[in-house]
Design an enzyme around this catalytic site. Sequence first.
Site, short mmCIF file in Angstrom:
data_model
loop_
_atom_site.label_atom_id
_atom_site.label_comp_id
_atom_site.label_asym_id
_atom_site.label_seq_id
_atom_site.Cartn_x
_atom_site.Cartn_y
_atom_site.Cartn_z
N THR A 146 0.86 -1.17 0.00
CA THR A 146 0.00 0.00 0.00
C THR A 146 0.90 1.23 0.00
O THR A 146 1.56 1.53 1.00
CB THR A 146 -0.92 0.01 1.23
N LYS A 163 -6.84 0.57 -7.66
CA LYS A 163 -7.19 -0.06 -6.39
C LYS A 163 -7.93 0.94 -5.50
O LYS A 163 -8.91 0.60 -4.85
CB LYS A 163 -5.93 -0.58 -5.69
#
Length: 145
Positions: A60, A135
């Site tokens: 991330t 995402k």
Amino acid sequence: MEPFAQLGATLAADVTGVADADIISITVLNDEQVRSVISQLAPALENEGKPDTVIVIHSTISDTTAAELAEQYRPQGIHIVDARVSGGGAAAETGELAIMVGAERPVYERIKPALKQFGSMVIHAGEPGAGTRMKLARNMLTFTS
């Protein structure tokens, strides 16, 4: 690490121990750790004489990190790709993750078979950074609905 070794994985003593691979996946906590791992790997890749190595970031990170790293390491022949995953633990166990990839198209085509080993849906989102943006959009749509 022992369960992986029992399944046939070769263990490395440190980050540079994977420098002989053609595709290297990184899954660490954040942007700082991604940058640290790549900065350790890059000299080892040069020492191995491994141009055209692909480093795939699953972490991330900011949507600008992969693009910045891709630009920084391109002159060394290192391809930086962001390939964010979605689907959770159950999908990971069955190899049915969704993987959103930000990469130059030829690099994406080269790594897609490897990503298909754990992802049932592998999507080319665009240039480095686009996998992270896709995402984020997917998460926003999921949370909104």
